[in-house]
Design a protein around this motif. Structure first.
Motif, PDB file in Angstrom:
ATOM      1  N   LYS A   1       7.611 -10.040  -2.013  1.00  0.00           N
ATOM      2  CA  LYS A   1       8.682  -9.557  -1.144  1.00  0.00           C
ATOM      3  C   LYS A   1       8.996  -8.092  -1.433  1.00  0.00           C
ATOM      4  CE  LYS A   1      10.998 -14.070  -0.864  1.00  0.00           C
ATOM      5  NZ  LYS A   1      12.275 -14.812  -1.105  1.00  0.00           N
ATOM      6  N   ASP A   2       9.588  -7.442  -0.439  1.00  0.00           N
ATOM      7  CA  ASP A   2      10.077  -6.075  -0.615  1.00  0.00           C
ATOM      8  C   ASP A   2      11.349  -5.933   0.208  1.00  0.00           C
ATOM      9  OD1 ASP A   2      10.266  -3.519  -1.530  1.00  0.00           O
ATOM     10  OD2 ASP A   2       8.718  -2.679  -0.230  1.00  0.00           O
ATOM     11  N   THR A   3      12.200  -4.987  -0.205  1.00  0.00           N
ATOM     12  CA  THR A   3      13.469  -4.748   0.483  1.00  0.00           C
ATOM     13  C   THR A   3      13.654  -3.259   0.705  1.00  0.00           C
ATOM     14  OG1 THR A   3      14.504  -6.701  -0.521  1.00  0.00           O
ATOM     15  CG2 THR A   3      15.979  -5.030   0.380  1.00  0.00           C
ATOM     16  N   VAL A   4      14.009  -2.896   1.931  1.00  0.00           N
ATOM     17  CA  VAL A   4      14.417  -1.531   2.240  1.00  0.00           C
ATOM     18  C   VAL A   4      15.907  -1.567   2.554  1.00  0.00           C
ATOM     19  CG1 VAL A   4      14.224   0.376   3.872  1.00  0.00           C
ATOM     20  CG2 VAL A   4      12.164  -0.794   3.065  1.00  0.00           C
ATOM     21  N   ASN A   5      16.673  -0.795   1.814  1.00  0.00           N
ATOM     22  CA  ASN A   5      18.112  -0.713   2.033  1.00  0.00           C
ATOM     23  C   ASN A   5      18.433   0.498   2.918  1.00  0.00           C
ATOM     24  OD1 ASN A   5      19.029  -2.967   0.435  1.00  0.00           O
ATOM     25  ND2 ASN A   5      18.441  -1.780  -1.373  1.00  0.00           N
ATOM     26  N   VAL A   6      19.056   0.224   4.037  1.00  0.00           N
ATOM     27  CA  VAL A   6      19.448   1.285   4.962  1.00  0.00           C
ATOM     28  C   VAL A   6      20.949   1.534   4.790  1.00  0.00           C
ATOM     29  CG1 VAL A   6      19.659   1.976   7.376  1.00  0.00           C
ATOM     30  CG2 VAL A   6      17.638   0.707   6.598  1.00  0.00           C
TER      31      VAL A   6
ATOM     32  N   SER B   1       0.809  -1.212   0.000  1.00  0.00           N
ATOM     33  CA  SER B   1       0.000   0.000   0.000  1.00  0.00           C
ATOM     34  C   SER B   1       0.844   1.265   0.000  1.00  0.00           C
ATOM     35  CB  SER B   1      -0.943   0.005   1.211  1.00  0.00           C
ATOM     36  OG  SER B   1      -0.236  -0.241   2.406  1.00  0.00           O
ATOM     37  N   SER B   2       1.971   1.251   0.700  1.00  0.00           N
ATOM     38  CA  SER B   2       2.879   2.404   0.696  1.00  0.00           C
ATOM     39  C   SER B   2       4.291   1.883   0.958  1.00  0.00           C
ATOM     40  CB  SER B   2       2.481   3.428   1.760  1.00  0.00           C
ATOM     41  OG  SER B   2       2.383   2.810   3.029  1.00  0.00           O
TER      42      SER B   2
ATOM     43  N   SER C   1      13.331   3.686  12.164  1.00  0.00           N
ATOM     44  CA  SER C   1      12.211   2.745  12.174  1.00  0.00           C
ATOM     45  C   SER C   1      11.319   3.037  10.971  1.00  0.00           C
ATOM     46  CB  SER C   1      11.403   2.850  13.469  1.00  0.00           C
ATOM     47  OG  SER C   1      10.778   4.109  13.568  1.00  0.00           O
ATOM     48  N   PHE C   2      10.645   2.015  10.500  1.00  0.00           N
ATOM     49  CA  PHE C   2       9.685   2.187   9.409  1.00  0.00           C
ATOM     50  C   PHE C   2       8.666   1.047   9.487  1.00  0.00           C
ATOM     51  CE2 PHE C   2      13.245  -0.260   7.728  1.00  0.00           C
ATOM     52  CZ  PHE C   2      12.623  -1.340   7.118  1.00  0.00           C
ATOM     53  N   SER C   3       7.480   1.316   8.943  1.00  0.00           N
ATOM     54  CA  SER C   3       6.400   0.329   8.936  1.00  0.00           C
ATOM     55  C   SER C   3       6.037  -0.027   7.501  1.00  0.00           C
ATOM     56  CB  SER C   3       5.165   0.882   9.665  1.00  0.00           C
ATOM     57  OG  SER C   3       5.477   1.228  10.993  1.00  0.00           O
ATOM     58  N   PHE C   4       5.330  -1.144   7.338  1.00  0.00           N
ATOM     59  CA  PHE C   4       4.912  -1.563   6.000  1.00  0.00           C
ATOM     60  C   PHE C   4       3.553  -2.246   6.081  1.00  0.00           C
ATOM     61  CE2 PHE C   4       7.683  -4.751   7.886  1.00  0.00           C
ATOM     62  CZ  PHE C   4       6.939  -5.911   7.785  1.00  0.00           C
ATOM     63  N   GLY C   5       2.844  -2.265   4.965  1.00  0.00           N
ATOM     64  CA  GLY C   5       1.529  -2.901   4.900  1.00  0.00           C
ATOM     65  C   GLY C   5       1.137  -3.132   3.453  1.00  0.00           C
ATOM     66  N   ALA C   6       0.128  -3.951   3.255  1.00  0.00           N
ATOM     67  CA  ALA C   6      -0.307  -4.292   1.900  1.00  0.00           C
ATOM     68  C   ALA C   6      -1.822  -4.441   1.871  1.00  0.00           C
ATOM     69  CB  ALA C   6       0.368  -5.575   1.429  1.00  0.00           C
ATOM     70  N   THR C   7      -2.364  -4.401   0.662  1.00  0.00           N
ATOM     71  CA  THR C   7      -3.778  -4.679   0.432  1.00  0.00           C
ATOM     72  C   THR C   7      -3.875  -5.788  -0.606  1.00  0.00           C
ATOM     73  OG1 THR C   7      -3.919  -2.977  -1.298  1.00  0.00           O
ATOM     74  CG2 THR C   7      -4.473  -2.313   0.947  1.00  0.00           C
ATOM     75  N   ASP C   8      -5.046  -6.403  -0.682  1.00  0.00           N
ATOM     76  CA  ASP C   8      -5.251  -7.488  -1.641  1.00  0.00           C
ATOM     77  C   ASP C   8      -6.519  -7.220  -2.433  1.00  0.00           C
ATOM     78  OD1 ASP C   8      -5.734  -9.968  -2.979  1.00  0.00           O
ATOM     79  OD2 ASP C   8      -4.478 -10.972  -1.493  1.00  0.00           O
ATOM     80  N   PRO C   9      -6.430  -7.195  -3.772  1.00  0.00           N
ATOM     81  CA  PRO C   9      -7.640  -6.993  -4.569  1.00  0.00           C
ATOM     82  C   PRO C   9      -8.689  -8.072  -4.308  1.00  0.00           C
ATOM     83  CG  PRO C   9      -5.668  -6.720  -5.917  1.00  0.00           C
ATOM     84  CD  PRO C   9      -5.222  -7.273  -4.601  1.00  0.00           C
ATOM     85  N   ASP C  10      -8.237  -9.275  -3.941  1.00  0.00           N
ATOM     86  CA  ASP C  10      -9.163 -10.336  -3.559  1.00  0.00           C
ATOM     87  C   ASP C  10      -9.481 -10.162  -2.078  1.00  0.00           C
ATOM     88  OD1 ASP C  10      -9.146 -11.499  -6.110  1.00  0.00           O
ATOM     89  OD2 ASP C  10      -7.343 -12.642  -5.662  1.00  0.00           O
ATOM     90  N   VAL C  11     -10.556  -9.460  -1.797  1.00  0.00           N
ATOM     91  CA  VAL C  11     -10.821  -9.018  -0.426  1.00  0.00           C
ATOM     92  C   VAL C  11     -11.055 -10.174   0.532  1.00  0.00           C
ATOM     93  CG1 VAL C  11     -11.708  -6.785  -1.169  1.00  0.00           C
ATOM     94  CG2 VAL C  11     -13.278  -8.734  -1.001  1.00  0.00           C
ATOM     95  N   ALA C  12     -11.367 -11.361   0.026  1.00  0.00           N
ATOM     96  CA  ALA C  12     -11.615 -12.492   0.911  1.00  0.00           C
ATOM     97  C   ALA C  12     -10.326 -13.124   1.423  1.00  0.00           C
ATOM     98  CB  ALA C  12     -12.452 -13.552   0.187  1.00  0.00           C
ATOM     99  N   ASP C  13      -9.194 -12.768   0.849  1.00  0.00           N
ATOM    100  CA  ASP C  13      -7.915 -13.360   1.257  1.00  0.00           C
ATOM    101  C   ASP C  13      -7.377 -12.677   2.506  1.00  0.00           C
ATOM    102  OD1 ASP C  13      -7.997 -15.092  -0.839  1.00  0.00           O
ATOM    103  OD2 ASP C  13      -6.574 -14.005  -2.102  1.00  0.00           O
TER     104      ASP C  13
END
Length: 261
Positions: A235-240, A154-155, A169-181
């Motif tokens: 997957k996602d990667t944040v490089n510090v 999502s961001s 510090s940082f946060s992460f989140g996601a959404t799913d087009p298949d809302v039942a998942d």
């Protein structure tokens, strides 16, 4: 979201008109993919040479059809009904209908958000009103592939700069087009000493003074995390990028007071 599937039909058998050149008639159902929670337009395309009506029947798994409707068509009257896994389409007109390789009618299928993923056959069946005629039609079955839509970050957090002995510090989140998942998150790789709060999905870390040497100047530390909907993993990667900080000299261990006599 609407996708268009094409059903090719040449010389459809008719309940209200005589059939000519029956052995040349062909009916084909498509092979296509569609995600859950969408409406699929099935265009019945073919050639009619002055016909007054058409009766069609095909199988589609009822578990992957939340609702159905008959869309636009060339006839004056039309209806659609479902009995179990079979859809029946009836078309009739007081005047003859002529069309060459055109859209005769559109059937709309709505795929539920919790539809079973995978391949579901689309199979021609003999309509009760015209079964004798349809027995000599050259037909080709098709299939409907219900496919998964993967989670989307999502961001996505950007890469982070940091200095030694300074916290980030940082946060992460996601959404799913298949809302039942349901989504499940995981942390795959972090630098030593990093902490993860699964409740807020927050990663935090304070690089110590030994994280980067003076000769290196800067060094990149990856944070790798993932999300899955039970079907696909993203997957996602944040490089510090940590910058070395030059510390003032200090006694190690500090010398205590001394008395000299």
């Amino acid at each position: 979201m609407t996708r268009r599937l094409v059903v090719l039909i040449a010389g459809i058998f008719l309940a209200l008109a005589a059939v000519t050149n029956a052995t040349a008639d062909v009916a084909s159902l498509p092979t296509a993919s569609t995600p859950r929670g969408t409406t699929v337009d099935i265009d019945i395309v073919g050639t009619l040479d002055g016909r007054y009506g058409a009766d069609l029947a095909f199988h589609v798994d009822a578990a992957v059809v939340a609702s159905y409707a008959l869309g636009s068509h060339l006839f004056e009257f039309g209806d659609i009904n479902r009995v179990g896994d079979t859809l029946y389409v009836g078309l009739a007109s007081g005047a003859q209908v002529f069309v060459t390789d055109g859209v005769i009618a559109t059937v709309q299928l709505t795929i539920p958000t919790d539809a079973l993923l995978g391949t579901h056959p689309l199979t021609w069946l003999g309509h009760p009103d015209t079964q004798a005629d349809e027995g000599v039609v050259g037909t080709t079955d098709g299939q409907l592939d219900v496919v998964n839509q993967v989670p989307v970050w999502s961001s996505p957090p950007p890469d982070e700069p940091a200095n030694e002995n300074e916290g980030i510090s940082f946060s992460f989140g996601a959404t799913d087009p298949d809302v039942a998942d349901a989504l499940v998150y995981a942390v795959i790789d972090t630098p030593v000493g990093a902490a993860y709060d699964s409740g807020t999905r927050t990663l935090s870390w304070t690089p110590d003074y030994d994280a980067v040497t003076a000769g290196e100047g800067t060094k990149v530390f990856p944070f790798v995390f993932s999300v899955t909907d039970g079907h696909d993993v993203v997957k996602d990667t944040v490089n510090v990028t940590v910058t070395h900080v030059d510390r003032a000299p200090y006694w190690d261990p500090p010398a205590g007071d001394q008395t000299i006599t």
